[in-house]
Scaffold this motif. Structure first.
Motif, mmCIF file in Angstrom:
data_model
loop_
_atom_site.group_PDB
_atom_site.id
_atom_site.type_symbol
_atom_site.label_atom_id
_atom_site.label_comp_id
_atom_site.label_asym_id
_atom_site.label_seq_id
_atom_site.Cartn_x
_atom_site.Cartn_y
_atom_site.Cartn_z
ATOM 1 N N ILE A 148 0.934 -1.217 0.006
ATOM 2 C CA ILE A 148 0.080 0.261 0.002
ATOM 3 C C ILE A 148 1.002 1.162 -0.027
ATOM 4 O O ILE A 148 1.442 1.719 1.059
ATOM 5 N N ASP A 149 1.397 1.627 -1.162
ATOM 6 C CA ASP A 149 2.378 2.778 -1.316
ATOM 7 C C ASP A 149 1.530 4.030 -1.125
ATOM 8 O O ASP A 149 0.365 4.280 -0.738
ATOM 9 N N GLU A 150 2.292 5.295 -1.186
ATOM 10 C CA GLU A 150 1.914 6.511 -0.893
ATOM 11 C C GLU A 150 0.765 6.862 -1.726
ATOM 12 O O GLU A 150 -0.220 7.564 -1.481
ATOM 13 N N ASP A 151 0.530 6.514 -3.091
ATOM 14 C CA ASP A 151 -0.368 6.877 -3.810
ATOM 15 C C ASP A 151 -1.773 6.278 -3.429
ATOM 16 O O ASP A 151 -2.611 6.895 -3.517
ATOM 17 N N ARG A 152 -1.460 4.959 -3.194
ATOM 18 C CA ARG A 152 -2.669 4.199 -2.663
ATOM 19 C C ARG A 152 -3.155 4.705 -1.260
ATOM 20 O O ARG A 152 -4.402 4.842 -1.126
ATOM 21 N N GLN A 153 -2.365 5.261 -0.429
ATOM 22 C CA GLN A 153 -2.643 5.899 0.683
ATOM 23 C C GLN A 153 -3.400 7.241 0.456
ATOM 24 O O GLN A 153 -4.415 7.382 1.158
ATOM 25 N N GLU A 154 -3.036 7.918 -0.732
ATOM 26 C CA GLU A 154 -3.724 9.117 -0.845
ATOM 27 C C GLU A 154 -5.195 8.685 -1.431
ATOM 28 O O GLU A 154 -6.256 9.460 -0.915
ATOM 29 N N VAL A 155 -5.202 7.723 -2.180
ATOM 30 C CA VAL A 155 -6.684 7.234 -2.663
ATOM 31 C C VAL A 155 -7.462 6.941 -1.335
ATOM 32 O O VAL A 155 -8.697 7.193 -1.229
ATOM 33 N N ILE A 156 -6.832 6.326 -0.474
ATOM 34 C CA ILE A 156 -7.670 5.938 0.815
ATOM 35 C C ILE A 156 -8.088 7.014 1.542
ATOM 36 O O ILE A 156 -9.337 6.991 2.050
ATOM 37 N N VAL A 157 -7.367 7.916 1.655
ATOM 38 C CA VAL A 157 -7.830 9.228 2.482
ATOM 39 C C VAL A 157 -8.918 10.011 1.812
ATOM 40 O O VAL A 157 -10.027 10.433 2.451
ATOM 41 N N VAL A 158 -8.824 10.057 0.281
ATOM 42 C CA VAL A 158 -10.016 10.868 -0.548
ATOM 43 C C VAL A 158 -11.098 9.980 -0.178
ATOM 44 O O VAL A 158 -12.310 10.383 -0.214
ATOM 45 N N PHE A 159 -10.970 8.643 -0.471
ATOM 46 C CA PHE A 159 -12.165 7.610 -0.264
ATOM 47 C C PHE A 159 -12.861 8.097 1.084
ATOM 48 O O PHE A 159 -14.003 7.904 1.084
ATOM 49 N N ALA A 160 -12.120 8.098 2.187
ATOM 50 C CA ALA A 160 -12.649 8.092 3.364
ATOM 51 C C ALA A 160 -13.378 9.274 3.514
ATOM 52 O O ALA A 160 -14.646 9.423 4.074
ATOM 53 N N ARG A 161 -12.883 10.649 2.803
ATOM 54 C CA ARG A 161 -13.518 11.908 2.768
ATOM 55 C C ARG A 161 -14.877 11.858 2.024
ATOM 56 O O ARG A 161 -15.888 12.375 2.507
ATOM 57 N N VAL A 162 -14.647 11.106 1.009
ATOM 58 C CA VAL A 162 -16.053 10.942 0.216
ATOM 59 C C VAL A 162 -17.130 10.203 1.146
ATOM 60 O O VAL A 162 -18.151 10.632 1.049
ATOM 61 N N ILE A 163 -16.624 9.233 1.650
ATOM 62 C CA ILE A 163 -17.741 8.290 2.461
ATOM 63 C C ILE A 163 -18.169 9.088 3.434
ATOM 64 O O ILE A 163 -19.351 9.069 3.787
ATOM 65 N N ALA A 164 -17.412 9.826 4.488
ATOM 66 C CA ALA A 164 -17.754 10.620 5.391
ATOM 67 C C ALA A 164 -18.929 11.666 4.999
ATOM 68 O O ALA A 164 -20.032 11.877 5.368
ATOM 69 N N HIS A 165 -18.693 12.548 3.909
ATOM 70 C CA HIS A 165 -19.466 13.489 3.593
ATOM 71 C C HIS A 165 -20.655 13.017 2.988
ATOM 72 O O HIS A 165 -21.880 13.426 3.415
ATOM 73 N N LEU A 166 -20.660 11.787 2.230
ATOM 74 C CA LEU A 166 -21.921 11.472 1.817
ATOM 75 C C LEU A 166 -22.849 10.706 2.876
ATOM 76 O O LEU A 166 -24.192 10.900 2.798
ATOM 77 N N CYS A 167 -22.186 10.267 3.745
ATOM 78 C CA CYS A 167 -23.127 9.543 4.812
ATOM 79 C C CYS A 167 -23.737 10.719 5.706
ATOM 80 O O CYS A 167 -24.796 10.625 6.177
ATOM 81 N N SER A 168 -22.867 12.006 5.957
ATOM 82 C CA SER A 168 -23.631 12.989 6.731
ATOM 83 C C SER A 168 -24.491 13.566 5.816
ATOM 84 O O SER A 168 -25.706 13.719 6.308
ATOM 85 N N LEU A 169 -24.534 13.724 4.541
ATOM 86 C CA LEU A 169 -25.679 14.013 3.819
ATOM 87 C C LEU A 169 -26.873 13.048 3.883
ATOM 88 O O LEU A 169 -27.976 13.778 3.945
ATOM 89 N N LYS A 170 -26.612 11.849 3.785
ATOM 90 C CA LYS A 170 -27.870 10.939 3.948
ATOM 91 C C LYS A 170 -28.444 10.954 5.192
ATOM 92 O O LYS A 170 -29.545 10.835 5.446
ATOM 93 N N ARG A 171 -27.591 11.148 6.251
ATOM 94 C CA ARG A 171 -28.294 11.412 7.553
ATOM 95 C C ARG A 171 -29.164 12.531 7.629
ATOM 96 O O ARG A 171 -30.295 12.472 8.118
ATOM 97 N N VAL A 172 -28.596 13.528 6.951
ATOM 98 C CA VAL A 172 -29.438 14.953 6.949
ATOM 99 C C VAL A 172 -30.664 14.536 6.198
ATOM 100 O O VAL A 172 -31.870 15.028 6.657
ATOM 101 N N GLU A 173 -30.441 13.803 4.905
ATOM 102 C CA GLU A 173 -31.968 13.571 4.033
ATOM 103 C C GLU A 173 -32.728 12.801 4.936
ATOM 104 O O GLU A 173 -34.131 13.165 4.820
ATOM 105 N N SER A 174 -32.160 11.691 5.863
ATOM 106 C CA SER A 174 -33.146 11.141 6.576
ATOM 107 C C SER A 174 -33.948 11.792 7.514
ATOM 108 O O SER A 174 -35.051 11.607 7.655
ATOM 109 N N GLU A 175 -33.191 12.705 8.302
ATOM 110 C CA GLU A 175 -33.721 13.467 9.217
ATOM 111 C C GLU A 175 -34.786 14.351 8.687
ATOM 112 O O GLU A 175 -36.128 14.607 9.199
ATOM 113 N N LEU A 176 -34.672 14.987 7.259
ATOM 114 C CA LEU A 176 -35.700 15.918 6.911
ATOM 115 C C LEU A 176 -36.854 15.275 6.553
ATOM 116 O O LEU A 176 -37.917 15.575 6.596
#
Length: 352
Positions: free
Chosen positions: A154-182
């Motif tokens: 898992i080289d540095e490039d793959r690590q960078e992809v993992i970080v971005v992937f985690a950010r995408v998941i977190a932002h979308l999860c928060s959006l889905k939770r807000v949508e559910s609350e609404l």
């Protein structure tokens, strides 16, 4: 991270560039997930099949006990999707210090770390990467990735992809939770948590369409609170609100799991009884009425309910088709239940 990139010998495209393009496609697919659970399930599947990670899992911080993480979905030791929603793992401060959960450490890389299955049994050694699920305001969990299956670095490039992937998941999860609350706010009554009138009519239309199609029974009831005005006048609206909540709880605890309870507004509730005739609905409402009367003890006003019930089997008339038929039956059922409720209400007043 190093900016040196591996390039495809044929196209000259860097591995990171290809991964980021794939990540873009993955994020677009995740954005249409209907809820957080399906988003996590899809993210793990695509993380394996599209982004090429060996094993990965998404874990959320337990909101009731932040020292624990709760599982969602993951990849097992054979590379297959695994349901980990019943898993809980105590956070290890040696592996993931508090700074990681405060957003001060962007990624943790553990070389030759013990890899575990969902039961916390060791299954081998692997390089493991933990990336925080940062939603823009706080850390809500972590994305875990290891190379147990292929041992591919898992080289540095793959690590960078993992970080971005985690950010995408977190932002979308928060959006889905807000949508559910609404959606919840838009469909429920804020005082009781029951469905509101608009949503209840939609449910009734669907239940009626099913009943008409399969020639199955259906009943509805309108329930009215007696003496609510007296409670408000004598003790204030806080007492009146408590009365409304108490009646809702009495109904909710006695109806079947298939039944629907809605607040029509003010002092009225609607109950939808699918696959149910008058006898069962009457028994349930009689139990509710008895319980409500018992709560009058020690109060200066009398608590009771009036209710009317109408069954689909009672409505014989002109044939209609499609939505016209459903709309007609909705109106006729509600009108009949409402009339019967007022008859009982007048009877209750005379009995006092």
């Amino acid at each position: 991270m190093s900016r040196k990139r591996d390039h495809d010998s044929n196209s000259g495209t860097s591995t990171l560039t290809r991964d980021l393009r794939a990540l873009h496609d993955v994020s677009m697919e995740l954005s249409v997930a209907p809820d957080v659970d399906e988003l996590c399930r899809t993210a793990v599947k695509l993380g394996r099949s599209v982004l090429g990670f060996d094993r990965l899992g998404i874990w959320f911080i337990d909101p009731e006990d932040p020292d624990w993480n709760v599982g969602t979905w993951g990849i097992d030791e054979k590379g297959n999707l695994r349901d980990e929603r019943e898993s809980r793992v105590h956070r290890n401060p040696v592996i993931a210090p508090e700074e990681f959960y405060l957003g001060k450490i962007p990624i943790l890389v553990l070389r030759d770390s013990v890899a575990y299955d969902d039961k916390r049994n060791p299954v081998g050694d692997a390089d493991k990467v933990l990336a925080p699920l940062w939603d823009g305001r706080r850390i809500i969990g972590e994305l875990s990735v290891d190379n147990l299956l292929t041992r591919r670095p898992i080289d540095e490039d793959r690590q960078e992809v993992i970080v971005v992937f985690a950010r995408v998941i977190a932002h979308l999860c928060s959006l889905k939770r807000v949508e559910s609350e609404l959606r919840t706010l838009a469909s429920t009554d804020s005082l009781t948590g029951a469905l509101n009138r608009r949503t209840a009519i939609i449910v009734l239309e669907k239940q009626l369409a099913t009943a008409l199609r399969h020639h199955s029974p259906l009943a509805v009831s309108i329930v009215d609170l007696d003496g609510l005005k007296s409670a408000n006048d004598q003790h204030g609206h806080a007492e009146g609100d408590e009365y409304i909540r108490a009646v809702f709880q009495a109904i909710a605890h006695r109806v079947r799991t298939s039944d629907t309870v809605a607040r029509l507004g003010g002092d009225e509730f609607l109950i939808i009884f699918p696959d149910c005739g008058l006898d069962v609905a009457e028994r349930i409402l009689a139990e509710v009425a008895a319980h409500v009367r018992e709560t009058s003890a020690g109060r200066s006003y009398r608590r009771s309910i009036s209710f009317g019930i109408a069954a689909l089997s009672e409505l014989a008339g002109e044939e209609r088709s499609g939505s016209d038929e459903v709309d007609a039956y909705v109106n006729r059922l509600l009108d009949l239940a409402d009339k019967r409720m007022y008859i009982q209400k007048r009877s209750n007043r005379l009995a006092r």
